[in-house]
Design a protein around this motif. Structure first.
Motif, mmCIF file in Angstrom:
data_model
loop_
_atom_site.group_PDB
_atom_site.id
_atom_site.type_symbol
_atom_site.label_atom_id
_atom_site.label_comp_id
_atom_site.label_asym_id
_atom_site.label_seq_id
_atom_site.Cartn_x
_atom_site.Cartn_y
_atom_site.Cartn_z
ATOM 1 N N ASP A 522 0.703 -1.202 -0.027
ATOM 2 C CA ASP A 522 0.517 0.015 0.064
ATOM 3 C C ASP A 522 0.791 1.130 0.037
ATOM 4 N N ILE A 523 0.266 2.334 -0.529
ATOM 5 C CA ILE A 523 1.161 3.739 -0.768
ATOM 6 C C ILE A 523 1.548 4.413 0.448
ATOM 7 N N TYR A 524 0.714 3.891 1.861
ATOM 8 C CA TYR A 524 1.313 4.463 3.090
ATOM 9 C C TYR A 524 2.304 3.785 3.741
ATOM 10 N N THR A 525 2.549 2.550 3.245
ATOM 11 C CA THR A 525 3.520 1.832 3.879
ATOM 12 C C THR A 525 4.951 2.391 3.907
ATOM 13 N N LEU A 526 5.081 3.348 3.220
ATOM 14 C CA LEU A 526 6.244 4.095 2.952
ATOM 15 C C LEU A 526 6.680 4.560 4.262
ATOM 16 N N ASP A 527 6.008 4.683 5.402
ATOM 17 C CA ASP A 527 6.299 5.567 6.639
ATOM 18 C C ASP A 527 6.818 4.401 7.637
ATOM 19 N N TYR A 528 7.320 3.113 7.118
ATOM 20 C CA TYR A 528 7.655 2.246 8.084
ATOM 21 C C TYR A 528 9.274 1.837 7.834
ATOM 22 N N GLY A 529 9.932 2.059 9.114
ATOM 23 C CA GLY A 529 11.183 1.365 9.056
ATOM 24 C C GLY A 529 12.183 2.347 8.497
ATOM 25 N N ILE A 530 13.505 2.296 8.397
ATOM 26 C CA ILE A 530 14.664 3.083 7.982
ATOM 27 C C ILE A 530 14.549 3.057 6.428
ATOM 28 N N THR A 808 22.732 -4.439 7.820
ATOM 29 C CA THR A 808 21.718 -5.117 8.642
ATOM 30 C C THR A 808 21.606 -4.465 10.135
ATOM 31 N N LEU A 809 22.153 -3.455 10.462
ATOM 32 C CA LEU A 809 22.048 -3.094 12.080
ATOM 33 C C LEU A 809 20.593 -2.824 12.306
ATOM 34 N N ASP A 810 19.986 -2.202 11.297
ATOM 35 C CA ASP A 810 18.472 -1.606 11.782
ATOM 36 C C ASP A 810 17.403 -2.360 11.106
ATOM 37 N N ASP A 811 17.631 -3.793 10.788
ATOM 38 C CA ASP A 811 16.628 -4.714 10.350
ATOM 39 C C ASP A 811 15.580 -4.736 11.465
ATOM 40 N N ASP A 812 15.842 -4.538 12.698
ATOM 41 C CA ASP A 812 14.884 -4.697 13.511
ATOM 42 C C ASP A 812 13.875 -3.785 13.312
ATOM 43 N N LEU A 813 13.837 -2.624 12.625
ATOM 44 C CA LEU A 813 13.212 -1.497 12.691
ATOM 45 C C LEU A 813 12.172 -1.725 11.626
ATOM 46 N N ASP A 814 12.175 -2.582 10.697
ATOM 47 C CA ASP A 814 11.512 -2.683 9.464
ATOM 48 C C ASP A 814 9.863 -2.547 9.661
ATOM 49 N N THR A 815 9.598 -2.965 10.642
ATOM 50 C CA THR A 815 8.107 -3.127 11.209
ATOM 51 C C THR A 815 7.587 -1.836 12.136
ATOM 52 N N VAL A 816 8.523 -0.866 12.263
ATOM 53 C CA VAL A 816 8.297 0.343 13.215
ATOM 54 C C VAL A 816 7.938 1.388 12.672
ATOM 55 N N ARG A 817 6.888 2.246 12.989
ATOM 56 C CA ARG A 817 6.734 3.531 12.344
ATOM 57 C C ARG A 817 7.703 4.425 12.530
ATOM 58 N N ARG A 818 8.211 5.149 11.597
ATOM 59 C CA ARG A 818 9.103 6.433 11.611
ATOM 60 C C ARG A 818 8.920 7.233 12.663
#
Length: 824
Positions: A522-530, A808-818
């Protein structure tokens, strides 16, 4: 004398020979009688009398016989030296006593004792012995008698044997050389020469079987290959270079030590010639051992390539395991936004408003842009549309005049989140970072081609002149191949190129997966993760490959003039890593490629100036330390204020200073109890302490290896920032996933091992070639690679793991809102 008859033409010339013949036991016009080997002959010569001695010996079939002539004269009169001429079947050798050597600044050194080895007779194919005759003529133009001594001996140990040490003594006026023949099963040998004393300085030369043999200080460099020596020397010799499968090993003692790094006498006084002879004597030991066989070259190549192909295999295994996990998550309907097919927890635009329970400090950003929500998508183009043709250089958000004030408001908040610094259009930012990749390719081509041409020229000069003092190899472990003198040092750089290419493949895979995910979600999923921008990663991979290329070029002929080739891309690697680490949470305000590479160009220029002027010029270190401190302060200011610090004021010239004083008072005095941005302030204080310490250290000690000094500054700053980043990440309750944790541990372990081998100094272009050879050591890996080669292997792996840490350092943030990811 009136009425006396004038001498007939040629009569005066004949008289000395007649006298010499009579003295030797023959009548006028007859050949002198044979003289005995091993007997000391004493006599005197003057302008009217010379002496001729004949020495006859029998040479056995297939045997090489060498004769050594020792002469001595008590006269120190340089106007009337005693001349010695030795005539053989195929050559003439001559010298004078006192024998004069010239040193630096035209200093002269006189020797009354001289001994020389005559060019040996070649083995004859005849089956019966052959007779050889040597004539020694002694003459002088002195009007008075000059005494002399003569001793002629046959050498018992003239031919060197494989794997057998031989000890002897030499001096400037008494050089030595020996013969070596290749055994049938040996194609290459290493000539090892050692001495307990560093001085006097000496020269080791390998010459073809040609007469005359160049065995004096002023002519030893005319033929063959040679090295200067203090305590140790080693020359690798190949059978193919000598058609006769034999050669001479020549040992010459220098009259002065400046060529080996020793001191030069301030003056030479008279009447010290005999004492000087004794002072310049050196005991040497030579041992010739077989070099490695061709099979070892093959084994070393297989080891090098297979070692790094294992990284490819490991990457394939990890990618396969990751693919299996993604498929399982997809089948269970639990795929995260990064993986492309899951549904988000919210289908509404994500605003940049402050999350509950957090504070940005008394600023209501809902009204900061006239009531607009600054981070809403603003009718962005479809996510899959990533072409650059429809993208302007800057986004609409960035080109609106009123937004400048919003930048000041947003970026100066006490608590910043990633959504505040990732507001530009993703495609525009990605295009901006792709410039890093294309620029570094251009730089690499234009930088590498002249370097390759230069080192080829260096290698050609070494091969043509035979001067092995030009290049600083580890001669005890320098294995030639073709025209290359130390192929092992070049082969060991294959790891940088292979792992750099592997890193490019890993980044490309991530890039492709990210593009596919962007097309599907979806277009709004751009605001997740690094934000995923891969341009800097591609540039890092190219830099790692170029480090291997340029390091290999440097090791073609390592010396003082081209050391910067080995470190130039190390500066760029360290700088790109710091930029990438900063860009991770500051995607909108990171440096542009043009300014970054311009900064690297300034650093490389300073490195070149440091190599040229950094040894003795105090003014250079004062200027460099001042630049270093000011650059640290300027960069700290930009980082602390997120690029929003501007020195502006009234139009008067004093406006700049008034603004600076106001900022200093407000931020450093009025709020001195607690800085507005505490975490950044701690980082910058520590960073400035480190950099100022480097500046003071350079100003006080002025290290000669300026290139490594700058590289140390870069690496320390990179490690400091990486440690700060990881600490802040853990403080923010973020996790380290297994893969980045493994990469961090592997990076620390491999770097520690690599640095151990790096500090095992095997040569040093900061010293003379002879002093550098004192550090040479044998191979330690497969009989082919030395400590520095192991450093190449391990540093390539360490850089690869370091890059994976950043990837790979911030792979844990892929599902976190910016708007929940903090900026630090």
């Amino acid at each position: 004398m009136a009425g006396s008859a004038a001498p007939a033409p040629g009569a005066l010339l004949c008289a000395p020979y007649v006298a010499a013949a009579a003295a030797a036991g023959g009548g006028p016009g007859d050949n002198p009688a044979p003289s005995a080997f091993g007997r000391v002959y004493r006599g005197a010569v003057n302008i009217s009398a010379e002496r001729v001695y004949a020495f006859a010996y029998r040479s056995e079939p297939g045997q090489v016989d060498a004769v050594r002539v020792y002469v001595n004269s008590s006269s120190e009169n340089l106007r009337y030296p005693v001349l010695f001429v030795v005539r053989q079947q195929k050559g003439v050798l001559s010298w004078q006593v006192p024998l004069i050597f010239r040193g630096l600044y035209q200093r002269t050194y006189n020797y009354q004792e001289v001994s020389r080895t005559l060019c040996p007779s070649e083995p004859t194919p005849e089956t019966r012995p052959s007779d050889q005759i040597i004539f020694v003529d002694i003459a002088s133009m002195a009007p008075f008698n000059i005494a002399y001594e003569l001793l002629v001996t046959r050498l018992e140990n003239f031919q060197l044997e494989t794997n057998k040490a031989f000890n002897f003594t030499a001096s400037p006026s008494q050089p030595q050389y020996f013969l070596y023949k290749f055994p049938q099963d040996v194609d290459s040998v290493i000539i090892n020469v050692v001495s307990d004393a560093a001085y006097p300085c000496s020269v080791v030369s390998v010459q073809d079987i040609v007469c005359p043999v160049y065995d004096l200080d002023h002519n030893v460099e005319f033929n063959g290959v040679y090295q200067s020596m203090t305590k140790q020397a080693a020359i690798t010799v190949q059978r193919k270079d000598f058609p006769g499968e034999q050669f001479f090993v020549v040992f010459v003692i220098k009259p002065e030590d400046y060529a080996c790094g020793g001191s030069v006498p301030s003056s030479i006084h008279g009447n010290v010639n005999r004492t000087w002879n004794l002072q310049r004597t050196k005991n040497l030991q030579v041992m010739i051992v077989p070099s490695i066989k061709k099979s070892v070259y093959v084994q070393a190549m297989f080891f090098s390539f297979l070692s790094f192909l294992s990284f490819y295999l490991g990457s394939v295994v990890v990618a396969f395991v990751h693919y299996i996990r993604v498929q399982r998550k997809a089948s269970a309907g639990r795929l995260s936004p990064e993986h492309g097919s899951g549904m988000m927890t919210s289908s509404h635009p994500i605003s940049a408003s402050t999350p509950e329970g957090s504070s940005y400090g008394a600023i209501d950003e809902s009204s900061s842009s006239g009531g607009r929500q600054l981070s809403s998508p603003e009718r962005r183009p479809p996510a899959g549309s990533d072409t650059d043709s429809s993208v302007e250089e800057e986004s609409d958000f960035d080109t609106m005049p009123e937004i400048e004030s919003d930048k000041n408001i947003i970026r100066t908040k006490v608590f910043l989140y990633l959504s505040d610094l990732s507001r530009k259009d993703r495609r525009i930012v990605s295009k901006k970072y792709k410039i890093y990749f294309w620029n570094i390719i251009t730089i690499a081509v234009f930088y590498a081609l002249p370097v390759i041409q230069l080192v080829i020229t260096y290698q050609t000069v070494v091969n043509v002149t035979g001067n092995q003092d030009i290049c600083y190899y580890n001669f005890l472990c320098a294995h030639p191949l073709g025209v290359l003198s130390a192929f092992n040092n070049i082969l060991s750089n294959v790891g940088h190129m292979m792992l750099g290419f592997l890193f490019l493949l890993i980044v490309l895979r991530r890039d492709i997966l990210h593009r596919r995910a962007m097309e599907m979600k979806d277009i709004y999923t751009l605001d997740y993760g690094i934000p995923k921008h891969f341009g800097l990663f591609y540039a890092m991979g190219i830099a790692l490959m170029m480090e291997g290329v340029l390091s290999a070029c440097y090791h073609v002929c390592p010396n003082y003039s081209n050391f910067q080739f080995d470190t130039s891309f190390m500066y760029m690697i360290a700088g790109l890593c710091m930029l990438k680490l900063y860009q991770t949470r500051h995607p909108d305000i990171n440096a542009s490629a043009y300014s970054a590479y311009a900064s690297f160009a300034v650093v490389i220029s300073l490195a070149v100036l440091g190599v040229v002027f950094g040894k003795n010029d105090m003014w250079f270190w004062v200027i460099f330390s001042l630049i270093h401190v000011l650059a640290s302060l300027a960069l700290s200011t930009q980082i602390y204020y997120m690029g929003r610090f501007k020195i502006d004021g009234p139009d008067s010239d004093l406006g700049i200073f008034r603004r600076a004083v106001m900022v200093l008072y407000t931020d450093c005095i009025q709020q001195c109890s607690r800085p507005m941005y505490m975490d950044r302030m701690v980082l910058l204080i520590v960073g400035n302490v480190v950099n100022w310490s480097f500046a003071i250290f350079g100003l006080v000690y002025r290290p000669r290896d300026f290139a490594s000094y700058i590289l140390g500054i870069f690496i320390c700053n990179l490690l400091l920032y990486l440690a700060f980043y990881i600490i802040m990440k853990l403080r923010s309750s973020e996790k380290l996933l297994p893969i980045p944790m493994f990469c961090i541990v592997a990076t620390a372990v491999v770097w520690a091992a690599a640095l151990y081998f790096f500090f095992q100094t095997l040569s040093s272009w900061e010293e003379t070639p002879a002093e550098s050879r004192e550090k040479n050591r044998p191979c330690i890996l497969l009989g082919f690679f030395d400590d520095h080669d192991v450093w190449h292997f391990l540093s390539a792996a360490a850089l690869f793991f370091s890059f994976l840490v950043l990837l790979t350092l911030d792979d844990d943030l892929d599902t976190v809102r910016r708007d929940k990811i903090p900026v630090f």
